[in-house]
Write an enzyme that holds these catalytic residues in place. Sequence first.
Site, PDB file in Angstrom:
ATOM      1  N   PRO A 129      38.376  51.600  42.834  1.00 21.80           N
ATOM      2  CA  PRO A 129      37.755  51.894  44.128  1.00 21.80           C
ATOM      3  C   PRO A 129      36.462  52.693  44.011  1.00 21.80           C
ATOM      4  O   PRO A 129      35.698  52.784  44.968  1.00 21.80           O
ATOM      5  CB  PRO A 129      38.831  52.696  44.878  1.00 21.80           C
ATOM      6  CG  PRO A 129      39.743  53.208  43.825  1.00 21.80           C
ATOM      7  CD  PRO A 129      39.709  52.207  42.718  1.00 21.80           C
ATOM      8  N   ASP A 140      26.570  28.468  50.675  1.00 22.54           N
ATOM      9  CA  ASP A 140      27.531  29.427  51.216  1.00 22.54           C
ATOM     10  C   ASP A 140      26.829  30.639  51.810  1.00 22.54           C
ATOM     11  O   ASP A 140      25.711  30.982  51.426  1.00 22.54           O
ATOM     12  CB  ASP A 140      28.472  29.925  50.114  1.00 22.54           C
ATOM     13  CG  ASP A 140      29.550  28.914  49.773  1.00 22.54           C
ATOM     14  OD1 ASP A 140      29.815  28.041  50.610  1.00 22.54           O
ATOM     15  OD2 ASP A 140      30.115  29.006  48.676  1.00 22.54           O
ATOM     16  N   ARG A 156      34.706  29.270  41.378  1.00 19.56           N
ATOM     17  CA  ARG A 156      34.193  28.215  42.255  1.00 19.56           C
ATOM     18  C   ARG A 156      32.704  27.958  42.021  1.00 19.56           C
ATOM     19  O   ARG A 156      32.177  26.931  42.450  1.00 19.56           O
ATOM     20  CB  ARG A 156      34.451  28.561  43.723  1.00 19.56           C
ATOM     21  CG  ARG A 156      33.697  29.764  44.229  1.00 19.56           C
ATOM     22  CD  ARG A 156      34.159  30.183  45.624  1.00 19.56           C
ATOM     23  NE  ARG A 156      34.060  29.123  46.591  1.00 19.56           N
ATOM     24  CZ  ARG A 156      32.953  28.771  47.215  1.00 19.56           C
ATOM     25  NH1 ARG A 156      31.824  29.416  46.948  1.00 19.56           N
ATOM     26  NH2 ARG A 156      32.941  27.789  48.081  1.00 19.56           N
ATOM     27  N   GLU A 190      47.887  56.699  39.575  1.00 14.86           N
ATOM     28  CA  GLU A 190      46.821  57.547  40.104  1.00 14.86           C
ATOM     29  C   GLU A 190      45.443  57.121  39.628  1.00 14.86           C
ATOM     30  O   GLU A 190      44.449  57.310  40.315  1.00 14.86           O
ATOM     31  CB  GLU A 190      47.077  59.010  39.703  1.00 14.86           C
ATOM     32  CG  GLU A 190      46.078  60.005  40.251  1.00 14.86           C
ATOM     33  CD  GLU A 190      46.089  60.097  41.766  1.00 14.86           C
ATOM     34  OE1 GLU A 190      45.085  60.533  42.344  1.00 14.86           O
ATOM     35  OE2 GLU A 190      47.115  59.718  42.386  1.00 14.86           O
TER      36      GLU A 190
END
Length: 244
Positions: free
Chosen positions: A89, A169, A154, A116
């Site tokens: 994160p 896209d 992809r 953690e």
Amino acid sequence: MKIDVLSIFPEMFENVFGSSILKKAAEKEAVAYNVTNFRDFADNKHQTVDDYPYGGGAGMVLKPQPIFDAVTFLSERAEKKPRVILLCPQGERYSQKKAEELATEDHLIFICGHYEGYDERIREHLVTDEISIGDYVLTGGELGAMVIIDSVVRLLPGVLGNQDSPVLDSYSSGLLEHPHYTRPADFRGMQVPDTLVSGNHKKIEEWRMKESLRRTWTRRPDLLGEYPLSETERKLLEQVKKER
């Protein structure tokens, strides 16, 4: 491309890699997947991969030894030095631009953590990229790895039936994609825009460009700050703003 995943829950990837475009990509030999349980590299009889953090605190921390040894094992078998990606994160926020960059590589290794966090030496001395798929925290890195792998695979040559698809896209061009419609032209009184059924390809392309600009301006105006507008696009965007 070769994709290795390090996870203590390898079973999570079975259906993902065995379905849809990811499965077809493997069948076309555009990519080969391998998922390794890094518990297998633990140097203790209980296959422990985590321990208490120095200095105290809540949670457990992934030990460096199993992950270092697993990455070393996979790297030694590789022809070229792989990109080693830590799902975290705190990492760089993932984007289509990053997907396109990773799609040029021959070998990717994804490290999926739990608990953690990671021993800091993993970040400092082992990985090449730290990536976050958004500003939130997941239980583990597996779902993030799946998202990144899907977006990268992809883009590989020959994976999608229409090679224009990834180019057009949203985000690939720098703008959000225009709206799409299919048959019937009249669905319960809701009509497809006349331009799209007119057969005038020049008008259709202009409509698509204008609607792409409209959608980007209304939903993600921040993208326009980085997008080099052509003179035609600038005029269309001015029309969009006036219509608003």
